[in-house]
Design a protein around this motif. Structure first.
Motif, PDB file in Angstrom:
ATOM      1  N   UNK A  85       8.141  86.176  11.974  1.00 14.27           N
ATOM      2  CA  UNK A  85       9.426  86.722  12.353  1.00 14.27           C
ATOM      3  C   UNK A  85       9.589  86.711  13.878  1.00 14.27           C
ATOM      4  N   UNK A  86      10.748  86.311  14.330  1.00 13.27           N
ATOM      5  CA  UNK A  86      11.039  86.363  15.752  1.00 13.27           C
ATOM      6  C   UNK A  86      10.515  85.186  16.556  1.00 13.27           C
ATOM      7  N   UNK A  87       9.995  84.187  15.873  1.00 10.83           N
ATOM      8  CA  UNK A  87       9.463  83.025  16.584  1.00 10.83           C
ATOM      9  C   UNK A  87      10.572  82.001  16.814  1.00 10.83           C
ATOM     10  N   UNK A  88      10.454  81.278  17.899  1.00  5.48           N
ATOM     11  CA  UNK A  88      11.333  80.139  18.172  1.00  5.48           C
ATOM     12  C   UNK A  88      10.501  78.890  17.919  1.00  5.48           C
ATOM     13  N   UNK A  89      10.763  78.249  16.789  1.00  2.00           N
ATOM     14  CA  UNK A  89       9.990  77.057  16.443  1.00  2.00           C
ATOM     15  C   UNK A  89      10.801  75.811  16.772  1.00  2.00           C
ATOM     16  N   UNK A  90      10.177  74.899  17.485  1.00  2.00           N
ATOM     17  CA  UNK A  90      10.820  73.615  17.742  1.00  2.00           C
ATOM     18  C   UNK A  90      10.214  72.566  16.843  1.00  2.00           C
ATOM     19  N   UNK A  91      11.068  71.797  16.167  1.00  2.00           N
ATOM     20  CA  UNK A  91      10.548  70.678  15.380  1.00  2.00           C
ATOM     21  C   UNK A  91      10.913  69.407  16.122  1.00  2.00           C
ATOM     22  N   UNK A  92       9.912  68.673  16.548  1.00  2.00           N
ATOM     23  CA  UNK A  92      10.187  67.435  17.268  1.00  2.00           C
ATOM     24  C   UNK A  92       9.661  66.244  16.485  1.00  2.00           C
ATOM     25  N   UNK A  93      10.095  65.093  16.876  1.00  2.00           N
ATOM     26  CA  UNK A  93       9.665  63.860  16.219  1.00  2.00           C
ATOM     27  C   UNK A  93      10.684  62.802  16.545  1.00  2.00           C
ATOM     28  N   UNK A  94      10.284  61.537  16.421  1.00  2.00           N
ATOM     29  CA  UNK A  94      11.223  60.458  16.740  1.00  2.00           C
ATOM     30  C   UNK A  94      12.381  60.392  15.747  1.00  2.00           C
ATOM     31  N   UNK A  95      13.364  59.586  16.048  1.00  2.00           N
ATOM     32  CA  UNK A  95      14.481  59.410  15.115  1.00  2.00           C
ATOM     33  C   UNK A  95      13.965  58.911  13.775  1.00  2.00           C
ATOM     34  N   UNK A  96      14.510  59.446  12.697  1.00  2.00           N
ATOM     35  CA  UNK A  96      14.102  59.003  11.364  1.00  2.00           C
ATOM     36  C   UNK A  96      12.779  59.586  10.921  1.00  2.00           C
ATOM     37  N   UNK A  97      12.296  60.614  11.622  1.00  2.00           N
ATOM     38  CA  UNK A  97      10.998  61.181  11.268  1.00  2.00           C
ATOM     39  C   UNK A  97      11.086  62.134  10.086  1.00  2.00           C
ATOM     40  N   UNK A  98      12.286  62.500   9.698  1.00  2.00           N
ATOM     41  CA  UNK A  98      12.450  63.432   8.584  1.00  2.00           C
ATOM     42  C   UNK A  98      12.695  64.865   9.023  1.00  2.00           C
ATOM     43  N   UNK A  99      13.099  65.046  10.275  1.00  2.00           N
ATOM     44  CA  UNK A  99      13.314  66.410  10.781  1.00  2.00           C
ATOM     45  C   UNK A  99      14.482  67.077  10.063  1.00  2.00           C
ATOM     46  N   UNK A 100      15.602  66.366   9.978  1.00  2.00           N
ATOM     47  CA  UNK A 100      16.763  66.954   9.301  1.00  2.00           C
ATOM     48  C   UNK A 100      16.472  67.175   7.833  1.00  2.00           C
ATOM     49  N   UNK A 101      15.754  66.215   7.240  1.00  2.00           N
ATOM     50  CA  UNK A 101      15.388  66.367   5.832  1.00  2.00           C
ATOM     51  C   UNK A 101      14.582  67.642   5.628  1.00  2.00           C
ATOM     52  N   UNK A 160      12.170  66.287  23.541  1.00  2.00           N
ATOM     53  CA  UNK A 160      11.009  67.139  23.738  1.00  2.00           C
ATOM     54  C   UNK A 160      11.212  68.091  24.917  1.00  2.00           C
ATOM     55  N   UNK A 161      11.923  67.616  25.925  1.00  2.00           N
ATOM     56  CA  UNK A 161      12.057  68.410  27.148  1.00  2.00           C
ATOM     57  C   UNK A 161      12.711  69.751  26.922  1.00  2.00           C
ATOM     58  N   UNK A 162      13.779  69.739  26.157  1.00  2.00           N
ATOM     59  CA  UNK A 162      14.493  70.983  25.900  1.00  2.00           C
ATOM     60  C   UNK A 162      13.564  71.981  25.225  1.00  2.00           C
ATOM     61  N   UNK A 163      12.858  71.500  24.208  1.00  2.00           N
ATOM     62  CA  UNK A 163      12.045  72.422  23.425  1.00  2.00           C
ATOM     63  C   UNK A 163      10.807  72.868  24.174  1.00  2.00           C
ATOM     64  N   UNK A 164      10.264  71.976  24.989  1.00  2.00           N
ATOM     65  CA  UNK A 164       9.066  72.327  25.750  1.00  2.00           C
ATOM     66  C   UNK A 164       9.309  73.593  26.557  1.00  2.00           C
ATOM     67  N   UNK A 165      10.515  73.730  27.000  1.00  2.00           N
ATOM     68  CA  UNK A 165      10.860  74.845  27.878  1.00  2.00           C
ATOM     69  C   UNK A 165      11.095  76.142  27.105  1.00  2.00           C
ATOM     70  N   UNK A 166      11.727  76.012  25.928  1.00  2.00           N
ATOM     71  CA  UNK A 166      12.207  77.235  25.287  1.00  2.00           C
ATOM     72  C   UNK A 166      11.416  77.683  24.049  1.00  2.00           C
ATOM     73  N   UNK A 167      10.717  76.760  23.398  1.00  2.00           N
ATOM     74  CA  UNK A 167      10.120  77.115  22.115  1.00  2.00           C
ATOM     75  C   UNK A 167       8.828  77.893  22.291  1.00  2.00           C
ATOM     76  N   UNK A 168       8.552  78.776  21.301  1.00  2.00           N
ATOM     77  CA  UNK A 168       7.265  79.459  21.274  1.00  2.00           C
ATOM     78  C   UNK A 168       6.211  78.568  20.634  1.00  2.00           C
ATOM     79  N   UNK A 169       6.670  77.822  19.625  1.00  2.00           N
ATOM     80  CA  UNK A 169       5.750  76.937  18.922  1.00  2.00           C
ATOM     81  C   UNK A 169       6.438  75.613  18.697  1.00  2.00           C
TER      82      UNK A 169
END
Lengths: 275, 270
Positions: free
Chosen positions: B45-61, B217-226
């Motif tokens: 609870x309360x975590x900011x999780x960033x999911x990264x990966x190249x285009x077509x990696x299945x992130x939206x899925x 990656x840059x955006x998330x590197x700055x703001x995500x906890x994980x």
């Protein structure tokens, strides 16, 4: 003109249908269902023929048949195997072809097919008006009760689904009510012209306003006035009522496009004059 | 009554940290091919999780599967302690922003109307908005800084303002989890920074759990906890510094991350 029974029935029936079609037309335009509407109305020809061949009331048969076709179109395009316009292209031509073949085989020529194709509002009976009223009431109740869901689904289906709304129910029910509205409108303007009633009022409204409340109000105004003016003109000049109504609708659309704040034709025109 | 499952979830054990999302050994197939394999992670609870990966990696899925929009073939998903099937009735606790809201810019609705759409599932079928719904909508609009623009047609707002409106729509439920799919895509750098600042403020203020999908990656590197890095299967999971320092990341993206050499503080438009 109002002293004639047929004229009274035409006015009452026309007003009911104008009210319901104008409301439905908001979602037809919002969800880009103009072609779906056309497909369904042409499929009605197949339904009418089935009714005539089977000795069932042609409108009842058309109602059932069109609902099936509408759900079929929705299902085919939802599954994603066929594009929606392709599905319509397949189903509407086939349904019409079925109608032509059935009419030929069963030999029911003596029935005035032209009245189904182009409408025969002057042949309306009070029974027809009761049916129109019932179907219109159902459609309006559905739209009012599910308005927020319909609006969300029309605006952004993906998020609507993700937020847990009954998207499929709303979609299919809308298609069925659309079919029934089309079928009861056939008497007024006929199979070929009915899609105008389901598109033009709201298309005119979209030209003029940027909030759905006003768009719907404008759409109702345009729809009702077109039907009433159209009926009067068709009586006055003795021309087909359906075609006259559609032409009046088109006139309203032209005017609304001209004065549309989106296009600023009028401002440019005034500027040109004042220069 | 509708919230009892969720209330139960949050009232169960005050002290220990709760796992709001648990994904275990998840496999998703599409047309017979795996698009996600062996995905496992927990989210507190309360975590900011960033999911990264190249285009077509299945992130939206992955996001859509967590929401229950896409069926999965193997594994388990629990959101707020519920399976996707149970979650279907409790979706008003999750705010979702799809990658692209494909809407007609001429659609005749105001910002207020769009945010009110978000309340539709809270209001429930056959009911009309009541006072508390209207208040929630106005609060939500104020929270994203669009106060004063309530009556503007949505199509007249700038890209950044539209994203804020959609964020407001995702927030005006009884939201405890936000799932955001590339919310900053297509924004210029300033708007991206504004959006991220807003998001972090909202997250802290409301104690939200945020899952943020991005290929940037840059955006998330700055703001995500994980960070979780996926490319069909899961490659890395950990705090940003650890993930971004890993050699594996380069393999996943098949390119160099020179600009990440520092702390990831550098931000570049995607």
């Amino acid at each position: 003109m109002l002293s004639y029974g047929f004229a009274q029935r035409a006015l009452v029936g026309g007003a009911i249908l104008a009210a319901v079609c104008s409301l439905v037309s908001f979602f037809v335009v919002a969800r880009r269902l103009a072609f779906v509407g056309m497909g369904i109305s042409h499929a009605a020809f197949g339904g009418v023929a089935i009714g005539l061949a089977g000795g069932v009331n042609p409108y009842l048969a058309a109602g059932g048949f069109c609902s099936l076709v509408a759900v079929g179109i929705g299902w085919m395009s939802r599954k994603g195997r066929v594009h929606e316009d392709t599905a319509i292209g397949i189903l509407f031509a086939s349904a019409m072809a079925l109608g032509v073949v059935l009419v030929r085989l069963t030999g029911v020529y003596n029935i005035d097919l032209m009245s189904y194709l182009f409408g025969s509002i002057l042949a309306l009976r009070w029974d027809d008006i009761w049916i129109m009223g019932a179907v219109s009431a159902l459609t309006m109740v559905f739209i009012v009760l599910f308005f927020k869901e319909l609006l969300f689904v029309s605006f952004d289906q993906e998020t609507a689904t993700a937020s847990g709304l009954p998207v499929r129910f709303v979609e299919y029910t809308f298609l069925v009510t659309l079919s029934l509205t089309i079928v009861v409108s056939i008497k007024l303007v006929g199979i070929i012209l009915v899609s105008a009633l389901l598109v033009v009022p709201s298309a005119a409204g979209w030209q003029l306003f940027r909030n759905y409340r006003w768009v719907i109000l404008a759409s109702e105004t345009v729809g009702l006035s077109s039907v009433l003016i159209g009926l009067y003109l068709s009586h006055r000049f003795d021309v087909a009522s359906g075609a006259t109504i559609v032409l009046v609708l088109f006139g309203f659309f032209l005017v609304s496009a001209l004065i549309s704040p989106r296009r600023e034709y009028m401002r440019r025109l005034l500027n040109a004059f004042s220069r | 009554m509708r919230e009892c499952r969720v209330r139960e979830f949050f009232s169960d054990g005050e002290d220990r940290s709760r796992k709001v999302i648990e994904v275990h050994d998840l496999w998703v197939y599409r047309d017979g091919h795996p698009v996600l394999e062996e995905i496992s992670f927990d989210l507190e609870e309360g975590t900011f999780l960033g999911i990264i990966g190249p285009n077509g990696a299945g992130k939206s899925t992955l996001l859509r599967t967590i929401l229950g929009l896409i069926p999965f073939s193997r594994g388990t998903i629990k959101v707020l302690g519920m399976s996707p099937r149970e979650l279907k009735r409790e979706l008003h606790h999750i705010g979702y922003m799809p990658q692209q809201v494909l809407f007609d810019p001429r659609f005749p609705v105001s910002v207020y109307d769009v945010v009110m759409m978000g309340r539709a599932c809270c209001i429930g079928p056959l009911r009309f908005p009541r006072r508390r719904d209207r208040e929630a909508v106005l609060d939500s609009i104020e929270a994203v800084g669009l106060k004063g623009l309530e009556k503007r047609p949505i199509g007249e707002l700038s890209g950044g303002q539209q994203k804020r409106a959609f964020l407001a729509r995702a927030l005006c439920l009884e939201t405890s989890i936000l799932l955001l799919d590339e919310p900053t895509a297509g924004l210029d750098l300033d708007s991206q920074v504004d959006f991220m600042d807003l998001l972090v403020r909202l997250k802290e203020g409301k104690g939200l759990t945020v899952v943020f999908v991005s290929h940037d990656v840059n955006v998330l590197a700055r703001f995500a906890d994980e960070l979780v890095c996926i490319n069909r299967t899961m490659h890395l999971h950990g705090p940003p510094r650890e993930v971004l320092g890993s050699e594996r990341l380069k393999e996943v993206y098949r390119c160099e991350f020179d600009f990440l050499a520092g702390t990831g503080a550098e931000r570049r438009p995607s």
